[in-house]
Design an enzyme around this catalytic site. Sequence first.
Site, PDB file in Angstrom:
ATOM      1  N   PHE A   1     -24.092  -3.075 -68.994  1.00 15.28           N
ATOM      2  CA  PHE A   1     -25.012  -4.168 -67.878  1.00 15.28           C
ATOM      3  C   PHE A   1     -26.135  -3.591 -67.586  1.00 15.28           C
ATOM      4  O   PHE A   1     -27.347  -3.760 -68.070  1.00 15.28           O
ATOM      5  CB  PHE A   1     -23.994  -4.759 -66.847  1.00 15.28           C
ATOM      6  CG  PHE A   1     -24.893  -5.735 -66.111  1.00 15.28           C
ATOM      7  CD1 PHE A   1     -25.876  -6.478 -66.237  1.00 15.28           C
ATOM      8  CD2 PHE A   1     -24.745  -5.489 -64.451  1.00 15.28           C
ATOM      9  CE1 PHE A   1     -26.593  -7.353 -65.324  1.00 15.28           C
ATOM     10  CE2 PHE A   1     -25.527  -5.947 -63.560  1.00 15.28           C
ATOM     11  CZ  PHE A   1     -26.409  -6.906 -64.130  1.00 15.28           C
TER      12      PHE A   1
ATOM     13  N   ASP B   1     -21.986   5.730 -75.127  1.00 14.13           N
ATOM     14  CA  ASP B   1     -21.144   4.666 -74.781  1.00 14.13           C
ATOM     15  C   ASP B   1     -19.856   4.623 -75.422  1.00 14.13           C
ATOM     16  O   ASP B   1     -19.894   4.481 -76.759  1.00 14.13           O
ATOM     17  CB  ASP B   1     -21.658   3.342 -74.548  1.00 14.13           C
ATOM     18  CG  ASP B   1     -21.025   2.559 -73.311  1.00 14.13           C
ATOM     19  OD1 ASP B   1     -19.939   2.287 -73.758  1.00 14.13           O
ATOM     20  OD2 ASP B   1     -21.558   1.900 -72.625  1.00 14.13           O
TER      21      ASP B   1
ATOM     22  N   THR C   1     -16.049  -0.712 -71.570  1.00 14.68           N
ATOM     23  CA  THR C   1     -16.732  -2.021 -71.061  1.00 14.68           C
ATOM     24  C   THR C   1     -17.924  -2.408 -71.348  1.00 14.68           C
ATOM     25  O   THR C   1     -18.371  -3.529 -71.284  1.00 14.68           O
ATOM     26  CB  THR C   1     -16.679  -1.687 -69.484  1.00 14.68           C
ATOM     27  OG1 THR C   1     -17.375  -0.274 -69.107  1.00 14.68           O
ATOM     28  CG2 THR C   1     -15.420  -1.340 -68.746  1.00 14.68           C
ATOM     29  N   GLY C   2     -18.758  -1.574 -72.136  1.00 15.05           N
ATOM     30  CA  GLY C   2     -19.985  -2.064 -72.435  1.00 15.05           C
ATOM     31  C   GLY C   2     -19.680  -2.559 -73.756  1.00 15.05           C
ATOM     32  O   GLY C   2     -18.651  -2.830 -74.482  1.00 15.05           O
TER      33      GLY C   2
ATOM     34  N   ASP D   1     -17.067   9.106 -76.308  1.00 19.53           N
ATOM     35  CA  ASP D   1     -16.489   9.340 -74.848  1.00 19.53           C
ATOM     36  C   ASP D   1     -17.336  10.715 -74.140  1.00 19.53           C
ATOM     37  O   ASP D   1     -17.310  11.703 -75.014  1.00 19.53           O
ATOM     38  CB  ASP D   1     -15.061   9.426 -74.855  1.00 19.53           C
ATOM     39  CG  ASP D   1     -14.499   9.603 -73.419  1.00 19.53           C
ATOM     40  OD1 ASP D   1     -15.230   9.893 -72.375  1.00 19.53           O
ATOM     41  OD2 ASP D   1     -13.386   9.603 -73.071  1.00 19.53           O
TER      42      ASP D   1
ATOM     43  N   TYR E   1     -12.143   4.587 -56.505  1.00 20.06           N
ATOM     44  CA  TYR E   1     -13.585   4.428 -57.063  1.00 20.06           C
ATOM     45  C   TYR E   1     -14.478   5.063 -56.018  1.00 20.06           C
ATOM     46  O   TYR E   1     -15.419   5.976 -56.335  1.00 20.06           O
ATOM     47  CB  TYR E   1     -14.051   3.035 -57.361  1.00 20.06           C
ATOM     48  CG  TYR E   1     -15.439   2.917 -57.851  1.00 20.06           C
ATOM     49  CD1 TYR E   1     -15.497   2.961 -59.183  1.00 20.06           C
ATOM     50  CD2 TYR E   1     -16.284   2.266 -57.101  1.00 20.06           C
ATOM     51  CE1 TYR E   1     -16.831   2.754 -59.645  1.00 20.06           C
ATOM     52  CE2 TYR E   1     -17.434   2.186 -57.716  1.00 20.06           C
ATOM     53  CZ  TYR E   1     -17.716   2.606 -58.728  1.00 20.06           C
ATOM     54  OH  TYR E   1     -18.956   2.357 -59.512  1.00 20.06           O
TER      55      TYR E   1
ATOM     56  N   TYR F   1     -24.967  20.991 -58.055  1.00 21.92           N
ATOM     57  CA  TYR F   1     -25.792  21.428 -59.095  1.00 21.92           C
ATOM     58  C   TYR F   1     -27.094  21.520 -58.895  1.00 21.92           C
ATOM     59  O   TYR F   1     -27.850  22.542 -59.476  1.00 21.92           O
ATOM     60  CB  TYR F   1     -25.349  20.646 -60.357  1.00 21.92           C
ATOM     61  CG  TYR F   1     -24.024  21.255 -61.105  1.00 21.92           C
ATOM     62  CD1 TYR F   1     -24.209  22.264 -62.138  1.00 21.92           C
ATOM     63  CD2 TYR F   1     -22.599  20.769 -60.788  1.00 21.92           C
ATOM     64  CE1 TYR F   1     -22.879  22.721 -62.683  1.00 21.92           C
ATOM     65  CE2 TYR F   1     -21.761  21.110 -61.543  1.00 21.92           C
ATOM     66  CZ  TYR F   1     -21.884  22.040 -62.370  1.00 21.92           C
ATOM     67  OH  TYR F   1     -20.738  22.683 -63.003  1.00 21.92           O
TER      68      TYR F   1
END
Length: 338
Positions: A11, A31, A35-36, A56, A151, A165
């Site tokens: 999205f 992607d 979910t995309g 991935d 999450y 980083y």
Amino acid sequence: MHVLITGGAGFIGSHLAALHLARGDKVHVVDDLSTGSRANLAPFESKPSFRFDEADVLTWPLLQQAAAWADRIYHLAAVVGVYRVIAEPTRVLATNIAACERLFRTVAAGGWLPQVVVASSSEVYGHQHEGLLHENMDLSVSTRVGTRWNYSVSKIADEALALSYSQKFGIPVLVARFFNTIGPRQVGRYGMVVPRFVDQAVRGEPITVYGDGEQTRSFCDVRDNVAAMDLLASRESHDALVANIGNDREISMNDLARLICERAGSDSKICHVPYLKAYGEDFEDIQRRRPALDRLRTLTGFEHRYTLEDTLDELILERRAALAGTEHGHRPLVCHQS
């Protein structure tokens, strides 16, 4: 500019691709399409400045090559949506953290230091009871009930990786904390509330509000979201930065349901569904989520272009068009009053 977008078929990622392609930048999207959707990228497929790889990020063999090509990397690849987070709690932790770490390790090892924009979430604020959520607040995670908070843990870890980083290797980093982004191409399949409410209102079905509906959220149109993110990333200083991105208008779920009914001219009734029935797991929801936007506005002068009503009207029209002549076999969630 060369732009790499992980999770770019999703999205928000597809709107980022549109923004940069319209500007004349070269865009590379990766992607895994978990979910995309490839359909989100259809308008760009024929453009010579656009490239897509279905892969991935955890195992993509071209990551080093793509990172060395990029001037800016947007890292959006993640397991998202309440339904998926609850259904796949271990994958949330493994995927969200490991993918972010692999990206930064690859960038650091490559020598060329592109700017990296990491998509974080307002979920990192946890159960704060303040009226406004500021970037300098301590972050917290609830351990009281449920696996939804995995999450939050993954996003806090991603932020820590980004900032670490940046400090150790000098990678220019922007951590963007998103607050409830809505707009075209968002689907309700994984628990996103606005497309679900819009679909129910347009169909004339009961609007199923989870919990008591007094919990509040602040919704930002995706086109404002990506514009704000780009402005922050484009500022002259590339010092590591954490910034809220969203809209500071707050609305309860009950009022949102009523507003959608009003804009749609719908006579849908509002009913309340317990969390246990909705998700198959009981948990304490976050009661308020409203961003302080002082940092965003001070650094960029950003102003929103879309009101909540603007976005809802567009989504209602789009949903009506999509449903025209296609009604069949739809089974709504049965409503039991709590």
